[in-house]
Design an enzyme around this catalytic site. Structure first.
Site, PDB file in Angstrom:
ATOM      1  N   PRO A  94       0.838  -1.211   0.000  1.00  0.00           N
ATOM      2  CA  PRO A  94       0.000   0.000   0.000  1.00  0.00           C
ATOM      3  C   PRO A  94       0.864   1.248   0.000  1.00  0.00           C
ATOM      4  O   PRO A  94       1.867   1.336   0.728  1.00  0.00           O
ATOM      5  CB  PRO A  94      -0.793  -0.140   1.301  1.00  0.00           C
ATOM      6  CG  PRO A  94      -0.841  -1.606   1.555  1.00  0.00           C
ATOM      7  CD  PRO A  94       0.469  -2.156   1.068  1.00  0.00           C
ATOM      8  N   CYS A  95       0.470   2.247  -0.809  1.00  0.00           N
ATOM      9  CA  CYS A  95       1.384   3.328  -1.101  1.00  0.00           C
ATOM     10  C   CYS A  95       0.933   4.748  -0.752  1.00  0.00           C
ATOM     11  O   CYS A  95       1.636   5.704  -1.093  1.00  0.00           O
ATOM     12  CB  CYS A  95       1.742   3.303  -2.580  1.00  0.00           C
ATOM     13  SG  CYS A  95       0.311   3.202  -3.681  1.00  0.00           S
ATOM     14  N   PRO A  96      -0.208   4.985  -0.080  1.00  0.00           N
ATOM     15  CA  PRO A  96      -0.615   6.377   0.137  1.00  0.00           C
ATOM     16  C   PRO A  96       0.372   7.205   0.953  1.00  0.00           C
ATOM     17  O   PRO A  96       0.405   8.426   0.821  1.00  0.00           O
ATOM     18  CB  PRO A  96      -1.962   6.235   0.863  1.00  0.00           C
ATOM     19  CG  PRO A  96      -1.991   4.860   1.406  1.00  0.00           C
ATOM     20  CD  PRO A  96      -1.208   4.037   0.438  1.00  0.00           C
TER      21      PRO A  96
END
Length: 387
Positions: A94-96
């Site tokens: 996950p990259c936010p």
């Protein structure tokens, strides 16, 4: 006669399986799937059943990649498999926390920490190769780039040659402007003694299956800017420079989105919302309420954090079927009716576009085939002494 064996793949942060589908369609055998969010994993299972694809031989694991049960299972499985098979890990944590548009918490954010967890999983289990995918902010933002370089250094010291590229999905035929950093690593022990990272960079064909160049197709002069919105309007494509295969309308027709099982899955606007009628076709400069242009590619398919993408010529948001088309999924891919709209659009926005994943998978397959690693043979057993 030598026989060729499918490389085995462990998938982490699998979502609903867009990245995995590219590998499944490119000669790999996805044998283990991990996803912590049950609705995404249910959608993964549903889509494979609908597409008549086999379940992973070693099953699905629902839970955090950082959990001890997962770590034990992966360690047990890979120790056996890599004695006889080429085995790889694939995943896009996950990259936010690294996103340019996010909160910039980086490696200390709850999601940011998972990138290191994934790298640590690679370092501990020593697959023969791996793929790491993430947002461009991890590569282009100075404070995040330092963390990225630290991870690369750890992998290099542990015995991997590395090559990476900031890649845009549109280069591979996806009707979407979506930059991602992709890192590929392969165990040094599998390659000739005098092999080096420069040779890997030269021989790994990042652009072998590209159809376009990023700068060439993203030139704004090639594409229409805005058109007046009128519901159910007919607009003739008089722009001779437009690349039809990269337009939203092309993909809507290709995927027959009005007759797709997810055609009716979209958020209904509040009666008081006027932006559904007033936003021009092609107005994508704002963070939210972007109306796509039918004869242009889509901005990055990101549907969370109140980012709303509107249909080019209908007074509503995109349907899940239309969003799947923008992610270049085949018509046969569908999400279950029982899935919430929020989960549908989150998993679509999180996923790696299918055509990009397929191109990268084919490139990896061709590279390891070139190195004769697909032929059934004795494979160097990766231990602490050899990697």
């Amino acid at each position: 006669m030598n026989s060729f064996k499918k490389p085995k793949v462990f998938s982490f942060f699998s979502g609903s399986g867009f990245l995995d589908l590219g590998f499944e369609k490119s000669g790999f055998d996805v044998v283990f799937v991990n996803e912590h969010h049950k609705p995404f994993l249910d959608a993964y299972k549903h889509s494979r059943k609908k597409m008549n694809l086999p379940a992973p031989k070693h099953g699905y694991f629902e839970g955090s990649v950082d959990s001890e049960p997962l770590k034990r299972k992966v360690e047990f499985l890979i120790e056996s498999l890599k004695k006889t098979d080429i085995v790889g890990f694939i995943g896009g944590p996950p990259c936010p926390d690294f996103s340019v548009a996010g909160k910039q918490k980086g490696k200390d954010g709850e999601n940011g920490k998972l990138s290191k967890v994934y790298i640590d999983l690679i370092l501990k289990n020593k697959p023969h190769f791996f793929l790491f995918e993430n947002v461009k902010g991890l590569w282009k933002t100075a404070k995040h780039r330092e963390f990225y370089d630290e991870m690369k250094s750890s992998l290099s010291k542990a015995g991997y040659f590395l090559t990476d590229r900031l890649t845009n999905s549109i280069e591979f035929g996806v009707a979407q402007d979506r930059d991602r950093i992709i890192l590929f690593g392969i165990a040094k022990s599998l390659l000739p003694q005098k092999y080096n990272e420069n040779l890997l960079n030269n021989e790994f064909g990042w652009m072998n299956h590209a159809l376009y160049t990023r700068d060439g197709v993203l030139d704004k002069k090639l594409w229409p800017s805005k058109s007046t919105f009128e519901e159910n309007s007919v607009l003739t494509n008089n722009w001779t420079s437009v690349i039809n295969e990269l337009t939203v309308e092309y993909w809507f027709k290709l995927n027959n989105v009005d007759n797709h099982p997810n055609a009716k899955h979209y958020f209904n606007p509040k009666p008081t919302t006027t932006k559904f009628q007033s936003t021009e076709e092609g107005e994508v400069s704002k963070k939210s309420f972007k109306r796509l242009h039918r004869y242009r590619y889509s901005p990055t398919a990101a549907y969370g954090n109140n980012e709303v993408h509107l249909h080019p010529y209908k007074a509503r948001r995109l349907s899940a079927a239309e969003a799947l088309a923008i992610q270049s999924l085949p018509f046969e891919f569908e999400l279950p009716n029982t899935m919430s709209l929020s989960d549908m659009f989150k998993t679509i926005g999180n996923g790696v576009p299918f055509l990009l994943s397929k191109a990268v998978a084919i490139t990896i397959y061709e590279y390891i085939a070139q190195k004769n690693l697909l032929i059934q043979q004795d494979i160097p057993y990766l231990t602490k002494a050899t990697i």
